[in-house]
Design an enzyme around this catalytic site. Structure first.
Site, PDB file in Angstrom:
ATOM      1  N   HIS A  40       0.823  -1.222   0.000  1.00 10.58           N
ATOM      2  CA  HIS A  40       0.000   0.000   0.000  1.00 10.58           C
ATOM      3  C   HIS A  40       0.856   1.271   0.000  1.00 10.58           C
ATOM      4  CE1 HIS A  40      -3.465  -2.490   1.972  1.00 10.58           C
ATOM      5  NE2 HIS A  40      -3.260  -2.785   0.703  1.00 10.58           N
TER       6      HIS A  40
ATOM      7  N   PHE B 227      -0.825  -8.265   4.782  1.00 12.71           N
ATOM      8  CA  PHE B 227       0.506  -7.654   4.706  1.00 12.71           C
ATOM      9  C   PHE B 227       0.499  -6.285   4.024  1.00 12.71           C
ATOM     10  CE2 PHE B 227       0.819 -12.323   3.776  1.00 12.71           C
ATOM     11  CZ  PHE B 227       0.883 -12.695   5.107  1.00 12.71           C
ATOM     12  N   CYS B 228      -0.546  -5.498   4.232  1.00  9.10           N
ATOM     13  CA  CYS B 228      -0.665  -4.169   3.591  1.00  9.10           C
ATOM     14  C   CYS B 228      -0.505  -4.278   2.079  1.00  9.10           C
ATOM     15  CB  CYS B 228       0.355  -3.184   4.160  1.00  9.10           C
ATOM     16  SG  CYS B 228       0.097  -2.842   5.889  1.00  9.10           S
ATOM     17  N   ALA B 229      -0.998  -5.386   1.547  1.00 11.52           N
ATOM     18  CA  ALA B 229      -0.981  -5.572   0.090  1.00 11.52           C
ATOM     19  C   ALA B 229      -2.287  -6.286  -0.260  1.00 11.52           C
ATOM     20  CB  ALA B 229       0.235  -6.392  -0.330  1.00 11.52           C
TER      21      ALA B 229
END
Ligand SMILES: Cc1ncc(COP(=O)(O)O)c(C=O)c1O
Length: 431
Positions: A143, A380-382
């Site tokens: 992100h 995982f911020c993805a």
């Protein structure tokens, strides 16, 4: 910077003190703090902690902690004071910039701006893009590299590396005006290495620039910005064994010299009267206020320590452990590794997987509570990327809440940590 005279008046041996402290003896791999940490598990027993969560934040290297400890007695203001301690601290801060520049093989005239972390660095660059810039970015990004852009074209995760280059080529060809390609060097989900040299080449062929998110690459592999012809690189100290709150943005000066100052305040200005005259040099322009000098010293000490150890040693040990970990995962029925480009594609020490019959949270909690193993679970911020991978992975599902478990290694990881994880997963799936 306005501190040139001050910088010059500090004796060279004083400036070099932290680097000398940070150098490991010989070419031994340096130790990390916390290697002897013990944690409670079910039943109240204490076991040694198996930290397999380096991709989130890596432990502090001993030479990094030593460099910070060496700088603290003279700690004082940066770029402000005439006192000797101030001069010394300023010199150490500026020396850290040179060290970080050398670490990534940046061009002599590249800006090196200390930030809080990678997210801060990508947001800083986003604020400095020329009016009307279009950003091309893959949905597989973290992100921090996916979200800061005002105007972006998002590309689907490519089915193979050549497809990444082809898709970027096509997207960039269709864009008028300033353009920037943003891409990770190593995925924080799969660890897979991206073809950044080919992507830089394509970007430049279309008159675009490229920003490489190197947050997961620089702790594992040498990066040479000049040789790869990259325009910008961003990474974080806390993933590079330097958890003192600094990150960095490195790259071409012009956009950064013209962009709106990231923070407005002392240090970023030449003079303030009826109008404000901002510094043209990107470093003071975007580093208003008192900088995180200890973070910068720590980051530089980590760079020194990795360089002194040698990449061959680091990569060999990491590849041995990650191969063992992946072979172990593959040997357990019901455990599925996530991968975009297949099992043979080169990667750093990061592996994500799912376990049939268990949510990622259940796996991560069992690993911690019963075996003393620290991993990360989630997306995982993805989010778009993990959803994409789970939709295609065996055993994955696409219900919008699905997530994965991630194990990641680095300096200080041991064969026992890897074997403990594999044995624990075998236990879990056998229940
Ligand atoms: C590839 C990648 N980019 C960017 C970031 C963001 O880093 P930070 O949280 O230090 O800003 C991360 C962190 O996980 C990452 O893995």
């Amino acid at each position: 910077m306005s501190t040139l005279t001050i910088f010059n008046s500090v004796p060279a041996q004083a400036v070099e003190a932290p680097a000398a402290t940070s150098a490991p003896s010989g070419r031994l791999i340096p130790a990390v703090l916390g290697a002897d940490l013990e944690v409670p598990v079910k039943g109240g027993r204490l076991v040694s902690y198996a930290n397999l969560d380096y991709a989130a934040s890596a432990p502090c290297l001993e030479p990094v902690s030593a460099a910070v400890a060496a700088a603290l007695p003279a700690y004082s203001s940066v770029h402000r004071g005439a006192g000797y301690a101030s001069q010394l601290t300023t010199a150490r801060y500026e020396q850290s910039r040179h060290t970080v520049r050398a670490f990534v093989g940046a061009r002599p005239d590249d800006a090196v701006i200390f930030t809080r972390n990678t997210t801060d660095a990508t947001n800083l660059l986003a604020r400095c893009l020329p009016e009307g810039t279009t950003v091309v970015v893959f949905d597989s990004e973290h992100h921090a590299s996916l979200l800061p852009w005002e105007r972006s074209v998002r590309l689907a995760p490519p089915a193979f590396p050549g497809e990444a280059v082809r898709a970027a080529d096509e997207a960039l060809a269709g864009i008028e005006g300033p353009k920037l390609l943003v891409v990770t060097a190593a995925s924080n989900v799969t660890g897979e290495l991206w073809p950044i040299a080919a992507l830089a080449h394509i970007a430049h062929r279309h008159g675009a620039r490229i920003l490489v998110d190197a947050a997961q690459l620089v702790p594992h592999r040498r990066l040479n910005l000049t040789a790869l012809d990259l325009d910008y690189v961003a990474f974080s100290g806390h993933k590079l064994y330097a958890p003192f709150g600094a990150g960095v943005l490195i790259g071409r000066r012009d956009w950064l010299a013209e962009g709106e100052p990231y923070l407005k305040g002392g240090g970023a200005v030449r003079s303030v009267g009826e109008t404000t005259e901002w510094h043209d040099d990107p470093e003071p322009r975007h580093e208003a206020g008192t900088p995180n000098v200890l973070g910068a010293i720590a980051l530089a000490a980590a760079c020194d320590a990795l360089t002194a150890t040698g990449w061959t040693e680091l990569v060999c040990e990491e590849e041995r452990l990650i191969a063992r970990l992946r072979a172990g995962l593959a040997s357990i029925e019901g455990v599925h590794e996530l991968s975009l480009w297949g099992e043979d594609h080169p990667r750093v020490g990061i592996v994500s997987f799912v376990v049939d019959g268990y949510s990622a949270r259940e796996v991560a909690e069992a690993l911690s509570g019963e075996y003393g193993i620290g991993v990360r679970d989630g997306k995982f911020c993805a989010h778009p990327f993990v959803r994409h991978l789970l939709g295609t992975a065996d055993g994955g599902c696409e219900d919008g809440t699905a997530s994965a478990v991630r194990a990641s290694i680095g300096i200080g990881s041991t064969q026992e940590h890897v074997d403990r994880l594999i044995e624990a997963l075998r236990d879990l799936v056998g229940r």
